[in-house]
Design a protein around this motif. Structure first.
Motif, PDB file in Angstrom:
ATOM      1  N   LEU A   1       0.829  -1.215   0.000  1.00 34.81           N
ATOM      2  CA  LEU A   1       0.000   0.000   0.000  1.00 34.81           C
ATOM      3  C   LEU A   1       0.861   1.262   0.000  1.00 34.81           C
ATOM      4  O   LEU A   1       0.560   2.234  -0.700  1.00 34.81           O
ATOM      5  CB  LEU A   1      -0.941   0.006   1.206  1.00 34.81           C
ATOM      6  N   ILE A   2       1.938   1.249   0.769  1.00 37.09           N
ATOM      7  CA  ILE A   2       2.851   2.394   0.799  1.00 37.09           C
ATOM      8  C   ILE A   2       3.489   2.591  -0.574  1.00 37.09           C
ATOM      9  O   ILE A   2       3.586   3.717  -1.073  1.00 37.09           O
ATOM     10  CB  ILE A   2       3.914   2.224   1.901  1.00 37.09           C
ATOM     11  N   ALA A   3       3.904   1.504  -1.215  1.00 37.28           N
ATOM     12  CA  ALA A   3       4.517   1.587  -2.549  1.00 37.28           C
ATOM     13  C   ALA A   3       3.515   2.111  -3.582  1.00 37.28           C
ATOM     14  O   ALA A   3       3.868   2.942  -4.433  1.00 37.28           O
ATOM     15  CB  ALA A   3       5.061   0.219  -2.964  1.00 37.28           C
ATOM     16  N   ILE A   4       2.275   1.662  -3.501  1.00 34.81           N
ATOM     17  CA  ILE A   4       1.235   2.131  -4.428  1.00 34.81           C
ATOM     18  C   ILE A   4       0.963   3.620  -4.206  1.00 34.81           C
ATOM     19  O   ILE A   4       0.856   4.397  -5.163  1.00 34.81           O
ATOM     20  CB  ILE A   4      -0.042   1.288  -4.287  1.00 34.81           C
ATOM     21  N   ALA A   5       0.857   4.035  -2.939  1.00 34.71           N
ATOM     22  CA  ALA A   5       0.622   5.449  -2.628  1.00 34.71           C
ATOM     23  C   ALA A   5       1.793   6.304  -3.117  1.00 34.71           C
ATOM     24  O   ALA A   5       1.591   7.382  -3.699  1.00 34.71           O
ATOM     25  CB  ALA A   5       0.402   5.642  -1.124  1.00 34.71           C
ATOM     26  N   TYR A   6       3.009   5.850  -2.885  1.00 35.39           N
ATOM     27  CA  TYR A   6       4.193   6.573  -3.338  1.00 35.39           C
ATOM     28  C   TYR A   6       4.178   6.704  -4.865  1.00 35.39           C
ATOM     29  O   TYR A   6       4.461   7.770  -5.418  1.00 35.39           O
ATOM     30  CB  TYR A   6       5.463   5.857  -2.868  1.00 35.39           C
ATOM     31  N   GLY A   7       3.857   5.626  -5.556  1.00 42.33           N
ATOM     32  CA  GLY A   7       3.790   5.641  -7.016  1.00 42.33           C
ATOM     33  C   GLY A   7       2.710   6.599  -7.520  1.00 42.33           C
ATOM     34  O   GLY A   7       2.928   7.343  -8.476  1.00 42.33           O
ATOM     35  N   ALA A   8       1.549   6.608  -6.854  1.00 42.50           N
ATOM     36  CA  ALA A   8       0.461   7.496  -7.258  1.00 42.50           C
ATOM     37  C   ALA A   8       0.847   8.959  -7.059  1.00 42.50           C
ATOM     38  O   ALA A   8       0.590   9.807  -7.918  1.00 42.50           O
ATOM     39  CB  ALA A   8      -0.805   7.170  -6.468  1.00 42.50           C
ATOM     40  N   VAL A   9       1.493   9.270  -5.936  1.00 44.81           N
ATOM     41  CA  VAL A   9       1.926  10.646  -5.681  1.00 44.81           C
ATOM     42  C   VAL A   9       2.988  11.055  -6.698  1.00 44.81           C
ATOM     43  O   VAL A   9       2.966  12.176  -7.213  1.00 44.81           O
ATOM     44  CB  VAL A   9       2.445  10.807  -4.233  1.00 44.81           C
ATOM     45  N   THR A  10       3.893  10.164  -7.036  1.00 47.35           N
ATOM     46  CA  THR A  10       4.935  10.454  -8.019  1.00 47.35           C
ATOM     47  C   THR A  10       4.310  10.750  -9.380  1.00 47.35           C
ATOM     48  O   THR A  10       4.695  11.714 -10.050  1.00 47.35           O
ATOM     49  CB  THR A  10       5.919   9.283  -8.124  1.00 47.35           C
ATOM     50  N   VAL A  11       3.347   9.937  -9.799  1.00 52.12           N
ATOM     51  CA  VAL A  11       2.677  10.155 -11.086  1.00 52.12           C
ATOM     52  C   VAL A  11       1.931  11.490 -11.061  1.00 52.12           C
ATOM     53  O   VAL A  11       1.966  12.249 -12.035  1.00 52.12           O
ATOM     54  CB  VAL A  11       1.728   8.982 -11.409  1.00 52.12           C
TER      55      VAL A  11
END
Length: 190
Positions: free
Chosen positions: A17-27
């Motif tokens: 979940l942290i990795a997905i959130a980080y990826g979404a914020v980066t995008v």
């Protein structure tokens, strides 16, 4: 064994979940930096770092801008750029400086000048002044009591004495728009 396996799954799920959130914020930051900065500006403690200053051009709108050639008192040709500046912001402005830039056919800058609103120079006055008086008048700071309230307007006049002959066009921009309270006017006793 089931409890240990369940704990490991919880940790793995949390990391995912942290990795997905980080990826979404980066995008989000890469695709829409202005929107991301706006969202991040609302975060406590770090939000102030993401607030962008308001550019003067977003506080003042210009309309009825045009240029005319006139003759001065001494027979000099002047190019007079006139227009109206309007405060489209939410606060009163004390110093509103408008800049004009003369351009040739290849869009190269030939001459530029900036004046403050509130100095009350008019196109009619220009014809009655000498080039020296015009130069002096345009270098004045804004009057101490000048205030451009929200939705209020102020005319501006920018004069180019003996402009270059290759002028093919011009552009006008807001150089400065400073909020502030003008100095109070002292009453004179009589």
């Amino acid at each position: 064994l089931v409890v240990v396996f369940g704990g490991i799954l919880s940790v793995v799920a949390m990391l995912a979940l942290i990795a997905i959130a980080y990826g979404a914020v980066t995008v989000l930051i890469r695709s829409a930096p202005a929107t991301a900065a706006e969202m991040l500006s609302h975060l406590p403690r770090i939000g102030d770092r993401f607030i962008t200053p308001i550019a003067p051009a977003r506080l003042v709108a210009m309309r009825d801008v045009h240029a005319d050639y006139l003759q001065t008192k001494g027979g000099h040709t002047v190019l007079v750029v006139t227009g109206i500046a309007e405060n489209v912001g939410g606060h009163s402005l004390h110093a509103v400086q408008i800049a004009a830039n003369l351009r040739d056919a290849a869009q190269h800058s030939l001459a530029s000048r900036a004046v403050y609103c509130g100095n009350n120079l008019s196109a009619t006055m220009v014809a009655q002044m000498t080039p020296h008086e015009l130069e002096f008048f345009q270098k004045l700071d804004p009057p101490k009591t000048f205030s451009l309230d929200p939705s209020a307007t102020s005319p501006f006049v920018i004069v180019f004495v003996d402009p270059p002959s290759a002028v093919n066009g011009f552009d006008v921009s807001v150089a400065t728009a400073t909020a502030g309270t003008p100095a109070p006017v002292e009453a004179s006793g009589g």
